[in-house]
Design a protein around this motif. Structure first.
Motif, PDB file in Angstrom:
ATOM      1  N   GLU A   6      -9.458   6.648  -6.592  1.00 41.67           N
ATOM      2  CA  GLU A   6      -8.417   6.911  -7.587  1.00 41.67           C
ATOM      3  C   GLU A   6      -7.861   5.635  -8.212  1.00 41.67           C
ATOM      4  O   GLU A   6      -7.433   5.647  -9.354  1.00 41.67           O
ATOM      5  N   HIS A   7      -7.839   4.555  -7.442  1.00 44.09           N
ATOM      6  CA  HIS A   7      -7.261   3.292  -7.925  1.00 44.09           C
ATOM      7  C   HIS A   7      -8.184   2.124  -7.538  1.00 44.09           C
ATOM      8  O   HIS A   7      -7.815   1.276  -6.733  1.00 44.09           O
ATOM      9  N   HIS A  45       1.403  -1.131  -8.853  1.00 43.30           N
ATOM     10  CA  HIS A  45       1.204   0.015  -7.966  1.00 43.30           C
ATOM     11  C   HIS A  45       1.460   1.301  -8.753  1.00 43.30           C
ATOM     12  O   HIS A  45       2.393   1.358  -9.543  1.00 43.30           O
ATOM     13  N   PRO A  46       0.647   2.336  -8.539  1.00 39.77           N
ATOM     14  CA  PRO A  46       0.821   3.579  -9.304  1.00 39.77           C
ATOM     15  C   PRO A  46       2.097   4.356  -8.963  1.00 39.77           C
ATOM     16  O   PRO A  46       2.583   5.130  -9.772  1.00 39.77           O
ATOM     17  N   LEU A  47       2.647   4.162  -7.769  1.00 39.30           N
ATOM     18  CA  LEU A  47       3.814   4.933  -7.343  1.00 39.30           C
ATOM     19  C   LEU A  47       5.027   4.083  -6.987  1.00 39.30           C
ATOM     20  O   LEU A  47       6.162   4.498  -7.200  1.00 39.30           O
ATOM     21  N   PHE A  48       4.822   2.914  -6.390  1.00 42.46           N
ATOM     22  CA  PHE A  48       5.909   2.110  -5.851  1.00 42.46           C
ATOM     23  C   PHE A  48       6.318   1.014  -6.824  1.00 42.46           C
ATOM     24  O   PHE A  48       5.550   0.622  -7.701  1.00 42.46           O
ATOM     25  N   ASN A  88      -0.853   3.460   2.145  1.00 39.62           N
ATOM     26  CA  ASN A  88       0.087   3.351   1.030  1.00 39.62           C
ATOM     27  C   ASN A  88      -0.424   2.484  -0.118  1.00 39.62           C
ATOM     28  O   ASN A  88       0.267   2.328  -1.123  1.00 39.62           O
ATOM     29  N   GLU A  90      -0.805  -0.846  -0.224  1.00 45.50           N
ATOM     30  CA  GLU A  90       0.116  -1.961  -0.430  1.00 45.50           C
ATOM     31  C   GLU A  90      -0.263  -3.124   0.456  1.00 45.50           C
ATOM     32  O   GLU A  90      -0.957  -2.978   1.455  1.00 45.50           O
TER      33      GLU A  90
END
Length: 190
Positions: A6-7, A45-48, A88, A90
């Motif tokens: 996905e990333h 980061h896609p979310l954080f 995560n 990260e």
């Protein structure tokens, strides 16, 4: 979520990092569980709020109540990369690793048997914690607080009291210091 598919750019960046590598960035957010760092290099980061993350124990060598006592949002930091958190996506970082460990510096200059002075900071059922120079704390076990029979710790010593102590053990690996209360010679002796 499969982070690699996905990333792929973020996954490749994190997988390329080496433990011990220095990374710089800006504190992006302070949460109750740790601090997010927006890294200078690499993708977002896609979310954080940041790809870098510092857990509370990795912020500082000394005790603190809130992460904001150590860092502020917008502050520039340089950290050591610890590991790639694949769950995560990260970079786990350490800010404290960029500074010498004050306990090891203390252990380099102090010897077992040496007398030091400090302040009682906390009473526990098994003894009293004493803060020495440089903020290093050691434990005086209740059996080493008095020459008489073991009493309640609070009957022997109070928080805030200054005390002369003798170093009885320095455990570098566990970062623990054992102390004994230095007994003053009796003035009744001939």
């Amino acid at each position: 979520m499969d982070g690699a598919s996905e990333h792929p750019e973020l996954w490749a960046f994190l997988a390329s990092l080496t433990p011990g590598e220095r990374m710089s960035g800006t504190v992006a957010a302070i949460e109750s569980f740790g601090v997010f760092v927006a890294l200078d290099d690499g993708p977002a980061h896609p979310l954080f709020p940041g790809v870098g993350f510092i857990t509370h124990p990795e912020l500082a060598w000394h005790h603190f109540d809130e992460a904001s006592d150590v860092v502020q949002v917008g502050q520039r930091v340089t950290c050591e990369f610890l590991q790639f958190d694949t769950w995560n996506l990260e970079a786990r970082l350490s800010l404290r690793a960029m500074r010498p460990d004050p306990f090891q510096e203390f252990a380099d200059r102090v010897e077992v048997g040496q007398t030091l002075h400090g302040e009682v900071t906390k009473l526990v059922p098994f003894g009293a914690f004493v803060r020495l120079t440089g903020g290093i704390e050691g434990l005086v076990h209740r059996q080493h607080l008095t020459s008489g029979p073991a009493e309640e710790v609070s009957d022997v010593v109070r928080v805030g009291e200054e005390m002369a102590v003798v170093v009885t053990e320095i455990d570098r690996s566990r970062r623990r210091l054992s102390l004994a209360r230095r007994q003053e010679p009796s003035s009744d002796s001939p």
